[in-house]
Design a protein around this motif. Sequence first.
Motif: not given
Length: 582
Positions: A53, A72-73, A75-76, A81-82
Amino acid sequence: MDNTELTKDQAEATDQTFEYDEDLSPEELEALYDQSLKTVQEGEVARGRIIAVEKDYVVVDIGYKSEGQIDIREFTDPDGNVNAEVGQEIDVLLEWTEDEDGTIILSKEKAAKIKVWDEISKVYANNGVIRGVVVGRVKGGMSVDIGVPAFLPGSQVDLRPVRNLDSLINQTLDFRILKFNKKRSNIVLSRRVLLEEERESKKSETLKVLEENAVMRGVVKNITDYGVFVDLGGIDGLLHITDMSWGRVGHPSDMFHIGDEITVKVLNFDRDRERVSLGLKQLKDDPWNNAAENFAVGTKVRGKVVSLADYGAFVEVDEGIEGLIHVSEMSWTRKVRHPSKIVNVGDEVEAVVLSLNPESKRISLGMKQVEPNPWDLIAEKYPVGTTIEGRVKNVTDFGLFIGIDEGIDGLVHVSDISWSKRIKHPGEIYKKGDEVRAVVLNIDRENERFSLGIKQLEGDPWDRVPESYAQGTKVSGVVTNVTDFGVFVELEEGVEGLIHVSEISGDKIKTPVGMFEIGDTITAKVTSISRKDRKIGLSMRRLDEEPRSTYSEYMNNTQSATSNLGELLKEGLAQKEAENQE
């Protein structure tokens, strides 16, 4: 490392087997290896494992020669929070095998959508059930999230029209897919179909046990002015307002709310028309069956006022049993014109059973009987002859009403105000609010009358009249009235005598009017006395029986300008004739 070892290691790493030629060059082996790995095509979904990650992306191993990356967006969450952990397995969509930097581009969100569509397609093909969340209202119905947006028409929301569709928002419900078109992203849902299937299933089970006099559980489904509809399990029954309670029910909503679970009795069942009549009060005995035992005459009861009429108040003393308190039975002392002057609907009251007729379902009640009748005590408290003090509460033409005890007034008749004064109206002497003293003359318990007298506070002057004015006694008095039949003379305060026209003179006189004036002082002789009738007869004519000296003295006292009674009478007659001639 030789070609064989490299190929074996790579094969073990990918958990794949393939045939190869040991004489192949390293470049040829590498190409063969890449071809063996490339089992997932662009635009397809694969299973992968998060191996790192990073700040801007998540690294996922899907079995390719190199790892893929996901922004990454994806999972946000909204709070920043990720939600990604190393080792976590996820489904991903292979968007590009390599970008310009040689990176494999993956997407978790797109993979999820593809899987959702596949699942929806399977549910639709199998006529299955799918669960979703109602997210809002749209034109013609509701929008439902089943992983992708779907449309729920208003007609498919429930078995009956739903007035407040907003009440469904954020609810998680089951649906049947009516239409499905992936290319146009068009999905139409129905909740009504499932409810109809459920109702039919329950209905078949209910019909097996549904019969008259059966006691069943049900759920209140709808409320109207005339009753409530109860779902017995796939079939509805009507509980009419008249069958809800042995007592009075203003409106069904006073007893029930939609969703209430209740136990009812089947009164009638028309199997052909599937109509069911229900009863609730029939689960209990008619309270009038035991009324004779529970509400015997003389029993003191408590109840709630349920309605008012001009003639009385109806009081519910038990469920289904109402008694009437007539206005005449509300107070011992007050004349109640309307029950609202004493009680209001909803008041808790205490009463006594006066009569009971279970056959006609009638009970007569009395409120005043709860307390002793003050007229039963008044004679003991105020015996005849007692002097009382009270305030004048009312003045009428015929007398005064004086407050004695609460609710009890005594009457002083105009004739009992004074021994001596002629009173035309009591208001000449007294007014409302005056404090007065009086004597108790009589108490009539049956007719509830209390008689008082003011003049009785003093002695009756007529008690001594027979002694003071014996027959034959000569008396003097003042003229108080002159009539055609005689002259009234006040001998003392409260004692009056009458000189009849025939007793004025020996001469015949038609009328004494004009011969005497009010206020004249004259002398006469007592001829008769009636103590009972309070009358004294007087005579001027009989004064002639006295000696001349006495007669002359009389004439001197009454008319100094006239020498004798004959001249006085002649003068009066002459004057009257002159007036007649004029």
